[in-house]
Design a protein around this motif. Structure first.
Motif, PDB file in Angstrom:
ATOM      1  N   CYS A 122       0.089  28.200 -10.444  1.00 48.10           N
ATOM      2  CA  CYS A 122       0.354  28.413  -9.185  1.00 48.10           C
ATOM      3  C   CYS A 122       0.197  26.542  -8.518  1.00 48.10           C
ATOM      4  N   SER A 123      -0.869  25.997  -8.829  1.00 52.29           N
ATOM      5  CA  SER A 123      -1.054  24.863  -8.327  1.00 52.29           C
ATOM      6  C   SER A 123       0.157  23.788  -8.765  1.00 52.29           C
ATOM      7  N   ARG A 124       0.686  23.896  -9.811  1.00 51.31           N
ATOM      8  CA  ARG A 124       1.667  23.482 -10.323  1.00 51.31           C
ATOM      9  C   ARG A 124       3.022  23.443  -9.277  1.00 51.31           C
ATOM     10  N   GLN A 125       3.229  24.544  -9.009  1.00 43.24           N
ATOM     11  CA  GLN A 125       4.353  24.937  -8.237  1.00 43.24           C
ATOM     12  C   GLN A 125       4.073  24.418  -6.738  1.00 43.24           C
ATOM     13  N   LEU A 126       2.907  24.344  -6.133  1.00 44.50           N
ATOM     14  CA  LEU A 126       2.375  23.924  -5.000  1.00 44.50           C
ATOM     15  C   LEU A 126       2.701  22.587  -4.829  1.00 44.50           C
ATOM     16  N   LEU A 127       2.331  21.651  -6.089  1.00 40.94           N
ATOM     17  CA  LEU A 127       2.435  20.174  -5.912  1.00 40.94           C
ATOM     18  C   LEU A 127       3.872  19.814  -6.133  1.00 40.94           C
ATOM     19  N   LYS A 128       4.810  20.709  -6.933  1.00 41.28           N
ATOM     20  CA  LYS A 128       6.089  20.469  -6.992  1.00 41.28           C
ATOM     21  C   LYS A 128       6.619  20.474  -5.644  1.00 41.28           C
ATOM     22  N   ALA A 129       6.168  21.473  -4.836  1.00 42.49           N
ATOM     23  CA  ALA A 129       6.493  21.481  -3.330  1.00 42.49           C
ATOM     24  C   ALA A 129       6.114  20.617  -2.272  1.00 42.49           C
ATOM     25  N   GLY A 130       5.305  19.645  -3.072  1.00 39.81           N
ATOM     26  CA  GLY A 130       4.973  18.680  -2.146  1.00 39.81           C
ATOM     27  C   GLY A 130       3.594  18.527  -1.661  1.00 39.81           C
ATOM     28  N   ALA A 131       2.629  19.286  -2.109  1.00 42.94           N
ATOM     29  CA  ALA A 131       1.332  19.533  -1.533  1.00 42.94           C
ATOM     30  C   ALA A 131       0.674  18.064  -2.280  1.00 42.94           C
ATOM     31  N   SER A 132      -0.303  17.620  -1.506  1.00 39.60           N
ATOM     32  CA  SER A 132      -0.857  16.215  -1.936  1.00 39.60           C
ATOM     33  C   SER A 132      -2.238  16.806  -2.834  1.00 39.60           C
ATOM     34  N   GLU A 133      -2.732  17.925  -2.730  1.00 35.60           N
ATOM     35  CA  GLU A 133      -3.912  18.301  -3.311  1.00 35.60           C
ATOM     36  C   GLU A 133      -4.027  19.915  -3.504  1.00 35.60           C
ATOM     37  N   VAL A 134      -4.392  20.542  -4.442  1.00 32.67           N
ATOM     38  CA  VAL A 134      -4.579  21.920  -4.501  1.00 32.67           C
ATOM     39  C   VAL A 134      -6.152  22.202  -4.828  1.00 32.67           C
ATOM     40  N   VAL A 135      -6.991  22.894  -3.971  1.00 36.26           N
ATOM     41  CA  VAL A 135      -8.149  23.234  -4.471  1.00 36.26           C
ATOM     42  C   VAL A 135      -8.234  24.811  -4.381  1.00 36.26           C
ATOM     43  N   VAL A 136      -8.984  25.271  -5.770  1.00 34.18           N
ATOM     44  CA  VAL A 136      -9.169  26.567  -5.754  1.00 34.18           C
ATOM     45  C   VAL A 136     -10.292  27.081  -5.343  1.00 34.18           C
ATOM     46  N   LEU A 137     -10.177  28.530  -4.822  1.00 36.75           N
ATOM     47  CA  LEU A 137     -11.409  28.904  -4.345  1.00 36.75           C
ATOM     48  C   LEU A 137     -11.337  30.521  -4.706  1.00 36.75           C
ATOM     49  N   THR A 138     -12.396  30.895  -5.740  1.00 37.90           N
ATOM     50  CA  THR A 138     -12.453  32.248  -6.192  1.00 37.90           C
ATOM     51  C   THR A 138     -13.843  32.742  -6.043  1.00 37.90           C
ATOM     52  N   LEU A 139     -13.754  34.211  -6.022  1.00 42.59           N
ATOM     53  CA  LEU A 139     -15.115  34.960  -6.000  1.00 42.59           C
ATOM     54  C   LEU A 139     -15.877  34.748  -6.954  1.00 42.59           C
ATOM     55  N   ALA A 140     -15.257  34.894  -8.275  1.00 42.31           N
ATOM     56  CA  ALA A 140     -15.846  34.732  -9.564  1.00 42.31           C
ATOM     57  C   ALA A 140     -15.160  33.851 -10.542  1.00 42.31           C
ATOM     58  N   ARG A 141     -15.961  33.404 -11.529  1.00 43.38           N
ATOM     59  CA  ARG A 141     -15.826  32.731 -12.762  1.00 43.38           C
ATOM     60  C   ARG A 141     -16.031  33.426 -13.923  1.00 43.38           C
ATOM     61  N   ALA A 142     -15.191  33.680 -15.036  1.00 40.00           N
ATOM     62  CA  ALA A 142     -15.691  34.476 -16.269  1.00 40.00           C
ATOM     63  C   ALA A 142     -16.850  33.477 -16.724  1.00 40.00           C
ATOM     64  N   ALA A 143     -17.753  34.112 -17.456  1.00 40.18           N
ATOM     65  CA  ALA A 143     -18.922  33.468 -18.065  1.00 40.18           C
ATOM     66  C   ALA A 143     -18.572  32.978 -19.132  1.00 40.18           C
ATOM     67  N   VAL A 144     -17.713  33.530 -20.034  1.00 34.03           N
ATOM     68  CA  VAL A 144     -17.364  32.869 -21.286  1.00 34.03           C
ATOM     69  C   VAL A 144     -15.786  32.939 -21.379  1.00 34.03           C
ATOM     70  N   LEU A 145     -15.403  31.578 -21.661  1.00 35.51           N
ATOM     71  CA  LEU A 145     -13.792  31.639 -22.148  1.00 35.51           C
ATOM     72  C   LEU A 145     -13.448  32.012 -23.245  1.00 35.51           C
TER      73      LEU A 145
END
Length: 167
Positions: free
Chosen positions: A144-167
């Protein structure tokens, strides 16, 4: 990092386990939409000054029909309403249906999402907050960030409720 992500940083409220994962599952998979406000309040704890627009991670048209609502959109709306930052609901689209990410290894998750999203608006010079419910490997946020930058965004910051404990 051999291949840094397209987003500049992430904020997440907690680890995807215990009561938080149960609440997210009830919200997302059991249609308890009234959880969007209390869960969305968790996201208000972060300093997001300088953000000019909020964009939720979209569902595909088929995914939206199946679920009946976009959980990321409801969370993004809670943040937008409280922080008075414009919510751009249709700025990013998921143009293709993809296999569910659950159970896929990291490389396959990235491959599964390649080309699935497209920016539907221009974001020239804007600092964007991308909102999602859970981040596991970061494949969705990255594409998603790749596409937003491609559309001219200067920066993308991600905000989520949760992060997986183990990848």
């Amino acid at each position: 990092m051999r291949k840094p992500p397209f987003f500049s940083k992430t904020h997440c409220f907690g680890i995807y386990s215990s009561i938080l994962s149960e609440a997210i599952n009830l919200f997302k998979f059991h249609g308890i939409k009234r959880l969007s406000r209390p869960l969305g309040r968790f996201l208000l704890e972060f300093n997001i000054s300088g953000i000019e627009a909020i964009v939720p991670v979209p569902l595909s048209p088929e995914g939206l029909r199946r679920r009946g609502f976009n959980q990321s959109l409801l969370l993004a709306k809670a943040v937008s309403d409280n922080k008075n930052i414009p919510l751009i609901m249709d700025g990013l689209l998921k143009k293709t249906e993809t296999r569910p990410q659950v159970g896929l290894p990291a490389k396959e998750r990235a491959r599964n999402l390649k080309g699935a999203f497209v920016a539907a608006k221009q974001f020239t010079g804007k600092r964007i907050m991308l909102v999602d419910d859970v981040m596991t490997t970061g494949a969705t946020a990255n594409e998603c960030s790749r596409q937003l930058l491609k559309a001219g965004a200067s920066e993308v910051v991600v905000l989520t409720l949760a992060r997986a404990a183990v990848l």
